[in-house]
Design a protein around this motif. Structure first.
Motif, PDB file in Angstrom:
ATOM      1  N   PHE A  45       0.855  -1.191   0.000  1.00  8.73           N
ATOM      2  CA  PHE A  45       0.000   0.000   0.000  1.00  8.73           C
ATOM      3  C   PHE A  45       0.879   1.225   0.000  1.00  8.73           C
ATOM      4  O   PHE A  45       2.087   1.135   0.193  1.00  8.73           O
ATOM      5  CB  PHE A  45      -0.939   0.031   1.213  1.00  8.73           C
ATOM      6  N   PRO A  56      -7.992   0.161  -8.496  1.00 10.45           N
ATOM      7  CA  PRO A  56      -7.541  -0.664  -7.371  1.00 10.45           C
ATOM      8  C   PRO A  56      -6.876  -1.946  -7.859  1.00 10.45           C
ATOM      9  O   PRO A  56      -7.329  -2.580  -8.799  1.00 10.45           O
ATOM     10  CB  PRO A  56      -8.840  -0.975  -6.626  1.00 10.45           C
ATOM     11  N   THR A  63      -7.029  -4.926  -2.416  1.00  7.80           N
ATOM     12  CA  THR A  63      -7.448  -4.830  -1.011  1.00  7.80           C
ATOM     13  C   THR A  63      -7.937  -6.146  -0.416  1.00  7.80           C
ATOM     14  O   THR A  63      -7.654  -6.425   0.749  1.00  7.80           O
ATOM     15  CB  THR A  63      -8.522  -3.750  -0.833  1.00  7.80           C
ATOM     16  N   LEU A  66      -4.948  -8.271   0.198  1.00  7.66           N
ATOM     17  CA  LEU A  66      -4.127  -7.561   1.189  1.00  7.66           C
ATOM     18  C   LEU A  66      -4.659  -7.819   2.592  1.00  7.66           C
ATOM     19  O   LEU A  66      -3.890  -8.076   3.515  1.00  7.66           O
ATOM     20  CB  LEU A  66      -4.100  -6.062   0.897  1.00  7.66           C
ATOM     21  N   SER A  67      -5.962  -7.772   2.770  1.00  5.32           N
ATOM     22  CA  SER A  67      -6.553  -8.047   4.091  1.00  5.32           C
ATOM     23  C   SER A  67      -6.207  -9.451   4.555  1.00  5.32           C
ATOM     24  O   SER A  67      -5.885  -9.674   5.725  1.00  5.32           O
ATOM     25  CB  SER A  67      -8.073  -7.883   4.039  1.00  5.32           C
TER      26      SER A  67
END
Length: 141
Positions: A45, A56, A63, A66-67
């Motif tokens: 990020f 994105p 995302t 990434l989480s």
């Protein structure tokens, strides 16, 4: 260092799930007594001040994956995350983790036009960029 193919993230391919399983196994074997580095192509990020320059998942790790990655790393966060992809040299400190973005060996964003114009300074830029990543003095490019 653990190297991940973040280009697989979000693809739902068998290889992506195999990589997640491999990472969980490797993290389970890493003790706190050793330094842990993570090597990825895309930065995880940027900062909140970064403009949304691309859709994105193009500039940074998407995302959703990434989480999932951050949840896996919560039990044993890396000491260092090395990445490239964005043609910039930068260091960030996020939640106690040092993130180092390394430029390519031929083009650094904002300077890449020098290479195409044949500017002799272009040959020095990768060295300056890598040095700045390791030793970020105030006047670093």
């Amino acid at each position: 260092f653990l190297a991940l193919n973040v280009q697989l993230f979000g693809t739902n391919l068998i290889a992506e799930e195999a990589q997640w399983d491999w990472l969980a196994d490797e993290l389970a074997d890493v003790g706190d007594e050793r330094a842990l580095g993570l090597l990825v192509h895309k930065p995880l990020f940027g900062t909140e001040e970064e403009p949304a320059e691309s859709p994105p998942g193009c500039r940074y790790v998407p995302t959703g994956p990434l989480s999932r990655l951050l949840a896996l790393l919560q039990g044993r966060p890396p000491d260092l995350v090395l990445s490239g992809h964005v043609h910039q040299c930068r260091t960030l400190q996020v939640d106690g983790i040092r993130h180092v973005w390394t430029p390519t060996t031929w083009a650094v964003e904002a300077y890449s036009g020098l290479f195409w114009r044949g500017d002799p300074l272009a040959a020095l830029l990768p060295s300056i960029g890598l040095l700045a990543a390791i030793w970020p003095w105030p006047a670093a490019p």
